[in-house]
Design a protein around this motif. Structure first.
Motif, mmCIF file in Angstrom:
data_model
loop_
_atom_site.group_PDB
_atom_site.id
_atom_site.type_symbol
_atom_site.label_atom_id
_atom_site.label_comp_id
_atom_site.label_asym_id
_atom_site.label_seq_id
_atom_site.Cartn_x
_atom_site.Cartn_y
_atom_site.Cartn_z
ATOM 1 N N VAL A 105 0.837 -1.193 0.000
ATOM 2 C CA VAL A 105 0.000 0.000 0.000
ATOM 3 C C VAL A 105 0.879 1.252 0.000
ATOM 4 O O VAL A 105 1.774 1.395 0.836
ATOM 5 C CB VAL A 105 -0.924 0.029 1.230
ATOM 6 N N ASP A 106 0.631 2.149 -0.940
ATOM 7 C CA ASP A 106 1.240 3.478 -0.906
ATOM 8 C C ASP A 106 0.542 4.246 0.212
ATOM 9 O O ASP A 106 -0.661 4.501 0.138
ATOM 10 C CB ASP A 106 1.037 4.173 -2.251
ATOM 11 N N PRO A 107 1.276 4.641 1.273
ATOM 12 C CA PRO A 107 0.608 5.222 2.438
ATOM 13 C C PRO A 107 0.271 6.699 2.316
ATOM 14 O O PRO A 107 -0.352 7.262 3.221
ATOM 15 C CB PRO A 107 1.647 5.020 3.550
ATOM 16 N N ALA A 108 0.661 7.350 1.231
ATOM 17 C CA ALA A 108 0.476 8.796 1.109
ATOM 18 C C ALA A 108 -0.978 9.142 0.816
ATOM 19 O O ALA A 108 -1.702 8.403 0.148
ATOM 20 C CB ALA A 108 1.379 9.351 0.016
ATOM 21 N N ILE A 109 -1.395 10.289 1.337
ATOM 22 C CA ILE A 109 -2.643 10.939 0.945
ATOM 23 C C ILE A 109 -2.228 12.142 0.102
ATOM 24 O O ILE A 109 -1.510 13.018 0.585
ATOM 25 C CB ILE A 109 -3.451 11.375 2.177
ATOM 26 N N TYR A 110 -2.651 12.177 -1.153
ATOM 27 C CA TYR A 110 -2.139 13.167 -2.101
ATOM 28 C C TYR A 110 -3.085 14.347 -2.264
ATOM 29 O O TYR A 110 -4.295 14.245 -2.019
ATOM 30 C CB TYR A 110 -1.900 12.504 -3.459
ATOM 31 N N ASP A 111 -2.502 15.462 -2.733
ATOM 32 C CA ASP A 111 -3.292 16.674 -2.917
ATOM 33 C C ASP A 111 -4.011 16.722 -4.251
ATOM 34 O O ASP A 111 -4.804 17.632 -4.501
ATOM 35 C CB ASP A 111 -2.417 17.919 -2.743
ATOM 36 N N SER A 112 -3.738 15.759 -5.126
ATOM 37 C CA SER A 112 -4.420 15.699 -6.422
ATOM 38 C C SER A 112 -4.251 14.295 -6.980
ATOM 39 O O SER A 112 -3.640 13.431 -6.356
ATOM 40 C CB SER A 112 -3.842 16.738 -7.398
ATOM 41 N N PRO A 119 2.350 14.628 -1.371
ATOM 42 C CA PRO A 119 1.717 14.008 -0.203
ATOM 43 C C PRO A 119 1.352 15.056 0.833
ATOM 44 O O PRO A 119 2.173 15.891 1.206
ATOM 45 C CB PRO A 119 2.806 13.064 0.322
ATOM 46 N N VAL A 120 0.102 15.050 1.274
ATOM 47 C CA VAL A 120 -0.364 16.002 2.288
ATOM 48 C C VAL A 120 -0.940 15.288 3.500
ATOM 49 O O VAL A 120 -1.486 15.915 4.406
ATOM 50 C CB VAL A 120 -1.399 16.975 1.691
ATOM 51 N N GLY A 121 -0.832 13.992 3.540
ATOM 52 C CA GLY A 121 -1.283 13.191 4.675
ATOM 53 C C GLY A 121 -0.661 11.825 4.594
ATOM 54 O O GLY A 121 -0.053 11.455 3.576
ATOM 55 N N LEU A 122 -0.795 11.071 5.678
ATOM 56 C CA LEU A 122 -0.112 9.789 5.766
ATOM 57 C C LEU A 122 -0.971 8.784 6.515
ATOM 58 O O LEU A 122 -1.552 9.102 7.560
ATOM 59 C CB LEU A 122 1.224 9.970 6.502
ATOM 60 N N THR A 300 6.134 11.017 -4.740
ATOM 61 C CA THR A 300 4.948 11.243 -5.556
ATOM 62 C C THR A 300 4.423 9.888 -6.037
ATOM 63 O O THR A 300 5.105 8.863 -5.920
ATOM 64 C CB THR A 300 5.291 12.105 -6.776
ATOM 65 N N PRO A 301 3.216 9.851 -6.621
ATOM 66 C CA PRO A 301 2.752 8.583 -7.202
ATOM 67 C C PRO A 301 3.717 8.032 -8.249
ATOM 68 O O PRO A 301 3.916 6.816 -8.340
ATOM 69 C CB PRO A 301 1.397 8.958 -7.814
ATOM 70 N N ARG A 302 4.311 8.910 -9.040
ATOM 71 C CA ARG A 302 5.272 8.451 -10.047
ATOM 72 C C ARG A 302 6.492 7.816 -9.382
ATOM 73 O O ARG A 302 6.959 6.754 -9.808
ATOM 74 C CB ARG A 302 5.701 9.623 -10.938
ATOM 75 N N HIS A 303 7.020 8.465 -8.355
ATOM 76 C CA HIS A 303 8.154 7.891 -7.624
ATOM 77 C C HIS A 303 7.798 6.509 -7.075
ATOM 78 O O HIS A 303 8.599 5.570 -7.157
ATOM 79 C CB HIS A 303 8.547 8.784 -6.440
ATOM 80 N N PHE A 304 6.605 6.393 -6.498
ATOM 81 C CA PHE A 304 6.237 5.124 -5.874
ATOM 82 C C PHE A 304 6.111 4.021 -6.924
ATOM 83 O O PHE A 304 6.468 2.870 -6.671
ATOM 84 C CB PHE A 304 4.923 5.262 -5.089
#
Length: 349
Positions: A105-112, A119-122, A300-304
């Motif tokens: 699971v990618d744990p990030a909450i993204y802004d878009s 990432p703006v949340g976790l 970022t999603p791309r990095h992940f």
């Protein structure tokens, strides 16, 4: 579809020391539209777990304010950002073929929703995490790793530490043949930086405590420096022409001392403050040498996606120090805070 109605979880009801982690029996979360339910096989520990529990992140107006990763926490909160497991159920609109697949699971909450979103949340701070038998996550953040040769423990070690490391390396634009300086090299992010920088073809100079120098060298660093000695002098000797990219999770005084050690056009990437969050430096070292100081929060999603591709090929192999049962989460966090180990600590729900 899972038929289990309740599950074990370790959660916090307030900020504080390890004692605020409490065992609880809670309902199994139901996957909503666009979500999946993951049965947790392993959840890795990170410094974010400690600092979220302590409320140590502060905010721009008040650095001393009690805060989660990105603001006040809604208690109770199940901790744990780094999850590997199997999909147990899917919500409306999600492909049922995912059920039974091994996932990270990618744990990030993204802004878009874009590939370069911030990432703006976790997970484990701004939403419930993986210190539990089950966790829900948006389907687009669940990566199928069924074909990866890595174990569940190794997969769980990836998201925050390796995601943060790859985000630093991408933002620092590290290239084949360049020299990278890695601070805090024996920690989870440090070891990840060494492995990914080596995979990029960089020459890696790592900084560690004397007791962990051999372990850091075994992880792939070309040279390992003792942080307790004249660090600036050691770096000059190891990289007489200068450092191309510093990958720093320590900051503090090291930032001021280290900027003059960059080559022309060098980049100093900061993703942590183990040495203190107050830093002062001579700005002439920036503009006279076209240097850059770059902040890097996770990935970022791309990095992940790039990270998951590396893991499917086993181009990186996380070091796992120890595994403990979920109920010993407080003990595991205390061990993490002591920093005596090399590699990741993992909980098994």
């Amino acid at each position: 579809m899972t038929t289990v109605e309740t599950m074990r979880a370790m959660r916090i009801t307030r900020h504080g020391g390890p004692e605020v982690l409490e065992a609880a029996t809670v309902p199994v979360p139901a996957p909503q539209a666009g979500e999946v339910l993951v049965r947790v096989a392993a959840v890795a520990l990170n410094n974010t777990d400690l600092w979220t529990r302590e409320g140590a992140y502060g905010n721009p107006e008040d650095p001393q304010a009690l805060s989660g990763w990105r603001g006040p926490i809604d208690f109770p909160r199940v901790q744990g950002a780094d999850v590997s497991g199997r999909v147990a159920a899917v919500g409306p609109g999600v492909d049922g073929d995912l059920v039974g697949r091994r996932v990270v699971v990618d744990p990030a909450i993204y802004d878009s929703g874009g590939p370069d979103a911030n990432p703006v949340g976790l997970m484990g701070s701004e939403r419930d995490g993986g210190y539990a038998e089950y966790v829900t996550a948006p389907a687009e953040l669940v990566h199928d790793m069924t074909d990866s040769p890595l174990t569940f423990d190794q997969l769980a070690a990836l998201p925050t530490a390796y995601g943060t490391a790859l985000g630093m390396i991408e933002r620092g634009r590290l290239q084949d043949g360049e020299t990278a300086l890695v601070t805090g090299a024996s920690g989870g992010v440090g070891l990840a930086l060494i492995q990914i920088a080596r995979a990029r073809g960089a020459r890696v100079i790592a900084v560690s405590s004397a007791a962990k120098i051999e372990a850091v060298r075994e992880a792939g660093a070309h040279e390992v420096l003792d942080r307790a000695r004249d660090l600036a002098g050691q770096i000059r000797a190891a990289a007489p022409e200068g450092v191309d990219v510093a990958l720093d999770v320590v900051a503090g005084d090291l930032l001021a001392d280290g900027l003059p050690l960059l080559r022309e056009g060098g980049r100093w990437v900061v993703a942590g403050a183990l040495g203190g969050y107050g830093a002062a430096f001579d700005v002439r070292r920036l503009y006279l040498h076209n240097a850059q100081v770059i902040g890097s929060a996770m990935h970022t999603p791309r990095h992940f996606g790039l990270l998951m591709d590396l893991a499917r090929r086993a181009a990186i192999r996380p070091v796992v120090s120890a595994g403990l049962p979920l109920e010993r989460a407080a003990e595991a966090q205390e061990e993490l805070a002591r920093r005596r180990h090399v590699g990741k600590l993992v909980l098994h729900p």
